[in-house]
Design an enzyme around this catalytic site. Structure first.
Site, PDB file in Angstrom:
ATOM      1  N   CYS A  43      29.241  36.998  43.829  1.00 55.64           N
ATOM      2  CA  CYS A  43      30.547  36.842  43.179  1.00 55.64           C
ATOM      3  C   CYS A  43      31.506  36.133  44.137  1.00 55.64           C
ATOM      4  O   CYS A  43      31.276  36.099  45.349  1.00 55.64           O
ATOM      5  CB  CYS A  43      31.069  38.228  42.812  1.00 55.64           C
ATOM      6  N   THR A  45      34.274  37.260  45.035  1.00 56.09           N
ATOM      7  CA  THR A  45      34.746  38.296  45.958  1.00 56.09           C
ATOM      8  C   THR A  45      33.817  38.403  47.162  1.00 56.09           C
ATOM      9  O   THR A  45      34.261  38.581  48.298  1.00 56.09           O
ATOM     10  CB  THR A  45      34.835  39.656  45.238  1.00 56.09           C
ATOM     11  N   HIS A  48      34.581  35.734  49.569  1.00 52.59           N
ATOM     12  CA  HIS A  48      35.752  36.085  50.383  1.00 52.59           C
ATOM     13  C   HIS A  48      35.327  36.975  51.555  1.00 52.59           C
ATOM     14  O   HIS A  48      35.784  36.789  52.690  1.00 52.59           O
ATOM     15  CB  HIS A  48      36.788  36.830  49.540  1.00 52.59           C
ATOM     16  N   GLU A  69      27.345  43.039  41.764  1.00 51.60           N
ATOM     17  CA  GLU A  69      26.795  42.660  40.463  1.00 51.60           C
ATOM     18  C   GLU A  69      25.277  42.778  40.523  1.00 51.60           C
ATOM     19  O   GLU A  69      24.626  42.087  41.313  1.00 51.60           O
ATOM     20  CB  GLU A  69      27.181  41.209  40.129  1.00 51.60           C
ATOM     21  N   CYS A  98      39.338  57.401  38.830  1.00 46.66           N
ATOM     22  CA  CYS A  98      39.582  58.803  39.170  1.00 46.66           C
ATOM     23  C   CYS A  98      39.478  59.736  37.975  1.00 46.66           C
ATOM     24  O   CYS A  98      39.119  60.912  38.118  1.00 46.66           O
ATOM     25  CB  CYS A  98      40.946  58.952  39.845  1.00 46.66           C
ATOM     26  N   CYS A 104      44.081  56.537  33.245  1.00 45.00           N
ATOM     27  CA  CYS A 104      42.776  57.095  32.877  1.00 45.00           C
ATOM     28  C   CYS A 104      42.901  58.070  31.713  1.00 45.00           C
ATOM     29  O   CYS A 104      42.089  58.056  30.781  1.00 45.00           O
ATOM     30  CB  CYS A 104      42.151  57.813  34.073  1.00 45.00           C
ATOM     31  N   ASP A 200      38.944  21.368  35.767  1.00 43.70           N
ATOM     32  CA  ASP A 200      38.547  21.643  37.147  1.00 43.70           C
ATOM     33  C   ASP A 200      38.522  20.324  37.901  1.00 43.70           C
ATOM     34  O   ASP A 200      38.733  19.260  37.305  1.00 43.70           O
ATOM     35  CB  ASP A 200      37.151  22.308  37.176  1.00 43.70           C
ATOM     36  N   LEU A 267      43.280  35.749  35.114  1.00 47.63           N
ATOM     37  CA  LEU A 267      42.241  36.511  35.805  1.00 47.63           C
ATOM     38  C   LEU A 267      42.224  36.175  37.292  1.00 47.63           C
ATOM     39  O   LEU A 267      41.762  36.962  38.103  1.00 47.63           O
ATOM     40  CB  LEU A 267      40.864  36.216  35.193  1.00 47.63           C
ATOM     41  N   SER A 268      42.737  35.002  37.651  1.00 53.40           N
ATOM     42  CA  SER A 268      42.675  34.537  39.036  1.00 53.40           C
ATOM     43  C   SER A 268      43.530  35.395  39.960  1.00 53.40           C
ATOM     44  O   SER A 268      44.431  36.125  39.511  1.00 53.40           O
ATOM     45  CB  SER A 268      43.150  33.085  39.122  1.00 53.40           C
ATOM     46  N   LEU A 269      43.243  35.295  41.249  1.00 55.90           N
ATOM     47  CA  LEU A 269      43.963  36.056  42.272  1.00 55.90           C
ATOM     48  C   LEU A 269      44.542  35.086  43.301  1.00 55.90           C
ATOM     49  O   LEU A 269      43.909  34.801  44.324  1.00 55.90           O
ATOM     50  CB  LEU A 269      43.025  37.052  42.965  1.00 55.90           C
TER      51      LEU A 269
END
Length: 347
Positions: A43, A45, A48, A69, A98, A104, A200, A267-269
């Site tokens: 992924c 992540t 990173h 994943e 939690c 939750c 892109d 969705l991006s960070l």
């Protein structure tokens, strides 16, 4: 068996890269399940973490096994587990929640205030075995390709991002054609979007976007996305814009190309705070902006499963490379180069 050793990709030190190491097989608690990994996908992540960038330095505690994943076979279950059986073929929701905070308790565990993530906050799946809470298990059809089964979690991100808006017959723009962006293209097309515009700068991934169902592709280094989207929509703009890139200029362009009264799903960070023109690009346009995190538990998983089981989605073009776990460095270098779709590691 649980006192044995296994191969795993580890972030051993706080620096670039990773190593293949021999570590103890995880010992499970009463509520946990041990899974023998059949396939694990890389992924963004994980990249990173591999790169050891600013986010990773602040979040990851080395040494650790990473990756989140996967698909695999249940090897052992804790003494309090009755919902999962040894031998079942499974994947897993990677957010461990939690169950007691207000989100939750009110049906929104995907935004749990105390979320821990497999492979980020707990030991991950770039290994021969991984342990997860039993309540995070998702059963797979027996005939599902392990590589496809391993990418259901990121597919869930794409499904959540696109299907938060009903855009059948409209125009959806996908900004950023990384693996999840490519999945979002396929989801948008399957959901009935009349036009799916993939945007892109990576020509390799724009070609993949075409295979996934994009009706138009835009190379930002050669073309003006705003002009093209305006032309395609008769000047109205895109009904739904899905921001997957995290680049400030792309975010600004996405807001500008969204139709009045349209939706903008993020969705991006972005790595740093982003300045946007709220007055003209959001308020006066009447946009609905929604941040997307994870997957709805387990509504999104059911959607993913149904889309794959009925062959409504064909994700095979996205899986461009597979390597043995021992050759993980090849996979990460491909991901870093962008000259790939999804990269799968096989323990």
């Amino acid at each position: 068996m649980q006192n044995g050793k296994m191969k795993a990709v580890m972030k051993k030190h706080g620096a670039f890269g990773a190593v293949l190491a021999e570590v103890p097989i995880p010992e499970i608690d009463k509520h946990e399940v041990l899974i023998k990994v059949k396939a694990a996908s890389i992924c963004g992540t994980d990249v990173h973490i591999y790169n050891w960038d600013q986010w990773a330095r602040q979040r990851i505690k080395a040494p650790c096994v990473f990756g989140h994943e996967f698909s695999g076979i249940v090897e052992a279950v804790g003494e309090n587990v009755s919902s999962v059986k040894i031998g079942e073929y499974v994947s897993a929701e990677t957010h461990i929640v939690c169950g007691t905070c207000i989100p939750c308790l009110t049906g929104k565990p995907h935004v749990c205030k105390n979320t821990a993530i497999i492979g980020v906050d707990t030991a991950g799946c770039f290994a021969e075995y991984v342990k997860v809470p039993a309540e995070n298990i998702w059963r797979n059809p027996a005939d599902m390709d392990p590589a496809i089964a391993s990418i259901q979690e990121p597919l869930g991100n794409a499904v959540h991002t696109v299907l938060e808006s009903q855009n059948a017959g409209g125009t959806t723009a996908i900004i950023g054609c990384g693996p999840i962006g490519l999945m979002a293209v396929a989801v948008a097309k399957a959901a009935g979007a009349a036009q799916v515009v993939a945007i892109d700068k990576n020509e390799y991934r724009l070609a993949l976007a075409k295979q996934m169902g994009a009706t138009s592709t835009v190379s930002v280094e050669k073309e003006d996305p705003l002009k093209i989207v305006s032309a395609l929509t008769g000047g109205e703009g895109a009904d739904l814009v899905c921001e997957m890139s995290g680049h400030p200029s792309a975010i600004a362009q996405g807001l500008a190309m969204a139709a009045n009264g349209g939706r903008f799903h993020i969705l991006s960070l972005p790595e740093h705070p982003v300045t946007i023109d709220l007055t003209n690009k959001v308020v006066f346009k009447g946009l609905t902006i929604q941040g997307i995190t994870g997957r709805k538990m387990f509504t999104t998983w059911r959607q993913v499963s149904q889309l794959l089981r009925t062959n409504t989605l064909d994700l095979s073009p996205i899986i461009t490379h597979q390597f043995p776990l021992e050759e993980f460095e090849k996979g990460f270098e491909l991901m870093r180069s962008g000259q790939c779709g999804k990269v799968i590691l096989i323990p």
